[in-house]
Design an enzyme around this catalytic site. Structure first.
Site, mmCIF file in Angstrom:
data_model
loop_
_atom_site.group_PDB
_atom_site.id
_atom_site.type_symbol
_atom_site.label_atom_id
_atom_site.label_comp_id
_atom_site.label_asym_id
_atom_site.label_seq_id
_atom_site.Cartn_x
_atom_site.Cartn_y
_atom_site.Cartn_z
ATOM 1 C CG HIS A 230 -3.848 -7.845 11.100
ATOM 2 N ND1 HIS A 230 -4.975 -8.325 10.497
ATOM 3 C CD2 HIS A 230 -3.414 -6.832 10.309
ATOM 4 C CE1 HIS A 230 -5.223 -7.641 9.396
ATOM 5 N NE2 HIS A 230 -4.277 -6.739 9.262
ATOM 6 C CG HIS B 173 -6.698 -6.499 6.087
ATOM 7 N ND1 HIS B 173 -5.925 -5.588 6.786
ATOM 8 C CD2 HIS B 173 -7.962 -6.313 6.521
ATOM 9 C CE1 HIS B 173 -6.698 -4.888 7.589
ATOM 10 N NE2 HIS B 173 -7.944 -5.310 7.447
ATOM 11 C CG ASN C 119 -0.312 -0.059 2.531
ATOM 12 O OD1 ASN C 119 0.812 -0.547 2.651
ATOM 13 N ND2 ASN C 119 -0.988 0.437 3.543
ATOM 14 C CG ASP D 206 -1.787 -5.374 4.959
ATOM 15 O OD1 ASP D 206 -2.789 -5.718 5.608
ATOM 16 O OD2 ASP D 206 -0.829 -4.773 5.457
ATOM 17 C CG ASP E 5 -0.400 -3.998 10.694
ATOM 18 O OD1 ASP E 5 0.061 -3.455 9.669
ATOM 19 O OD2 ASP E 5 -1.613 -3.960 10.991
ATOM 20 C CG ASN F 192 -9.046 -2.380 9.732
ATOM 21 O OD1 ASN F 192 -9.848 -3.135 10.243
ATOM 22 N ND2 ASN F 192 -9.022 -2.143 8.423
#
Length: 472
Positions: free
Chosen positions: A249, A199, A78, A173, A322, A295
Site C-alpha cells: 500500500h 508494511h 495478524n 503486516d 488490503d 494506515n
C-alpha cells in the site's frame, strides 16, 4: 449441464469465442458485452479468522473475494493468535477456535479450515507467516517453526489441504518489521527462499495524514516521511542481502520515487498500492469520517496523483485491496480510537476501472494485468494462459461470417487448474455495501457510481460465483 457464454471476448487478444462452463443449470447467455480474463489475485487480505470472526470469517471473506472476481488470495498473519508457526497456548485470545478444531497452530488450522468446518471455500488461498513472534516486533520467528509449511518441504507427508494452502511469504503486516530484528528477519527470509511483504510505514503518534485536513479536524497528523523511512531502510537491506522486498500500500510521491530508483538499479523490489489511494485523498476524511481512516493514511491530492502516475509508468507492480473488515461500532469510535482500514474486495475492480481506465490513465488490459497476472507473478502462481488453452483445446465451428471457436472447459485436461473471471468492462453500477458478501460494511465507497464489474468467477473450470442474469 452447462453455462454457455456466446460471443465472449478474450482479454488479451480481442478474439470472440463461445465459452462453455460446467454448471448446475443449463443457461445460454449473450456475452457480447463481456470479457474473459485470468482470475484476479490479491496478496493482501485480512479475514480475521481465527480470533475476530465477529468482523469476518474465512467463509464470508472468501465469499467476498469470489464476488469480486478473485480466484486466489494471500491471508495476512495478524490473526488472533498470530500466524507465527508457534503452538497455540490454551487460554489465550482466539486459542479455543484452533484447539477445539483439533489443531495446535494457526497455520494448521487455516490449512485445514474446510475439513475442520465441513465447508467448501470458493477461493484458493495461501498463507503469510509472521516476521516476529506473536507479531509483537520484539523477537523474530524461528524458521524451524514454519519452514515445514512451505512448498517443497516434506511434501510427501502433507495432505491435500496442506499442499493447497502453503505458506508463501513473510510479514508483520499492520506494522513494519522493527529495526531491532530487521537483520534477523531478512536472514530468515533469505534462508527460507520466500519474500518479505513489508508494511512500509511506521508512526508512534498521529491518526490521519499531517496537513490542512488534520489541522481542520484537530487530529494529530502522520508525516509522509514515516513511509519513506521504511522504504529507504528496506531498500538498503535488499541491496545488502539480495532479499526480495514487496512494499505494501505505497501512498506517497517520495516513496514511489525511491522505489523507482531502486528498480532502475536492478534491486529485487516490487510494490503495490490500493484502490483507496487511487480514488481518495485526505479530504475524504471530512466527508466520510473514520470510514476513510486507514494506515498508511489517505494522503494529499498531490500524492494521489503521484500514485496514479506510478501506476501509469509501471512503478506499481500490482493492485491489492488490503481488505480490512471492522464492525461499524468500532468505526464510530472517533479518529483517535477507531481501527484503521476498509473492506475492498467486492468493489475494487469497479473503483479502479472508474478512476484509471475511464480516467484515461491505463487500458482495460493493463488493469487486468495489475489485478491478475501481476499479483500471480509475485505469489509464484501459474496463471491460466487463455490463448494457449484456446490453441490446444478450442473447437472450430463454422459461423455466418467467420469460423468461431468454442472452448468447453469440461473437456480441457487438467481443468482443475483453469481459473478465470468474466467481466463486463462497461457496466455502470452503484456500490451497495448492504449487498456485500463480506460480513463487514466499513467502506467509504457506498453509493459510488462505478464502471466495470466481475460477473462470474470460475475456479478449476467450475463456477465459484455468478451474477450473470441475476440481481446482486
Amino acid at each position: 449441464m452447462s453455462l454457455i457464454l456466446h460471443d465472449i471476448k478474450v482479454w488479451n487478444t480481442g478474439e470472440v469465442i463461445d465459452l462453455v462452463v460446467p454448471s448446475d443449470t443449463n443457461e445460454s447467455v449473450d456475452a457480447s458485452a463481456m470479457t474473459i480474463a485470468p482470475g484476479f489475485e490479491d496478496p493482501h487480505v485480512h479475514f480475521r479468522d481465527p480470533g475476530q470472526t465477529y468482523k469476518e470469517s474465512m467463509v464470508s471473506g472468501c465469499a467476498a473475494a469470489a464476488s469480486g472476481g478473485y480466484t486466489n488470495v494471500l491471508i495476512m498473519p495478524n490473526t488472533v493468535p498470530a500466524m507465527d508457526g508457534m503452538k497455540v497456548e490454551p487460554g489465550h485470545p482466539g486459542a479455543s477456535e484452533v484447539l477445539n478444531a483439533g489443531y495446535d497452530t494457526v497455520i494448521d488450522y487455516l490449512q485445514h479450515y474446510e475439513s475442520a468446518h465441513d465447508v467448501k471455500l470458493p477461493v484458493r488461498y495461501d498463507l503469510c507467516v509472521c516476521a516476529s513472534k506473536g507479531r509483537a516486533g520484539r523477537e523474530a520467528t524461528d524458521v524451524a517453526d514454519w519452514i515445514g509449511y512451505l512448498p517443497g518441504h516434506d511434501d510427501d507427508h502433507k495432505d491435500a489441504y496442506q499442499l493447497a494452502h502453503p505458506v508463501t511469504a513473510v510479514s508483520d503486516d499492520g506494522a513494519a518489521v522493527t529495526s531491532d530484528i530487521l537483520k534477523q528477519v531478512f536472514g530468515n527470509v533469505k534462508e527460507s527462499g520466500l519474500y518479505l511483504i513489508e508494511h512500509c510505514e511506521h508512526h508512534d503518534t498521529g491518526a490521519v495524514n499531517e496537513g490542512p485536513v488534520s489541522r481542520e479536524l484537530g487530529v494529530p497528523g502522520i508525516p509522509e516521511d514515516t513511509e519513506l523511512k521504511i522504504v529507504e531502510r528496506d531498500i538498503e537491506m535488499a541491496r545488502e542481502t539480495g532479499v526480495h522486498v514487496h512494499f505494501q500500500h505505497v501512498s506517497t510521491a517520495i516513496s514511489f520515487e525511491a522505489i523507482r530508483k531502486a528498480k532502475a538499479e536492478g534491486l529485487p523490489i516490487t510494490c503495490e498500492t490500493a484502490p483507496h489511494y487511487i480514488a481518495l485523498n485526505d479530504e475524504a476524511l471530512l466527508k466520510y469520517g473514520t470510514l476513510a481512516k486507514m494506515n498508511p493514511p489517505l494522503r494529499s491530492e498531490a500524492d494521489r496523483q503521484a500514485t496514479i502516475a506510478a501506476i501509469a509508468d509501471g512503478t506499481v507492480d500490482l493492485l491489492a485491496t488490503d481488505h480490512a473488515p471492522h464492525t461499524m461500532e468500532e468505526k464510530e469510535l472517533g479518529f483517535l480510537d477507531a481501527p484503521n482500514g476498509i473492506i475492498g474486495l467486492e468493489c475494487a475492480y469497479g473503483v479502479c476501472h472508474k478512476v484509471l481506465v475511464d480516467g484515461g490513465f491505463i487500458s482495460d488490459e493493463r488493469l487486468i494485468e495489475l489485478m491478475s497476472t501481476g499479483p500471480a507473478e509475485l505469489m509464484g502462481h501459474d496463471k491460466t494462459d487463455i490463448t494457449a488453452v484456446l490453441d490446444d483445446y478450442a473447437d472450430a465451428v463454422p459461423g455466418d461470417d467467420d469460423t468461431k471457436r468454442v472452448l468447453d472447459l469440461g473437456r480441457v485436461p487438467e481443468s482443475d487448474q483453469v481459473d478465470l473471471v468474466v467481466l463486463n468492462t462497461g457496466e455502470e453500477w452503484t456500490v451497495d455495501p448492504e449487498k456485500f458478501h463480506s460480513s463487514a460494511r466499513n467502506t467509504p465507497f457506498g453509493g459510488w457510481q462505478v464502471t466495470g464489474r466481475p460477473l462470474a468467477t470460475i475456479i478449476g473450470s467450475k463456477l465459484a460465483f455468478s451474477r450473470i442474469d441475476k440481481e446482486d
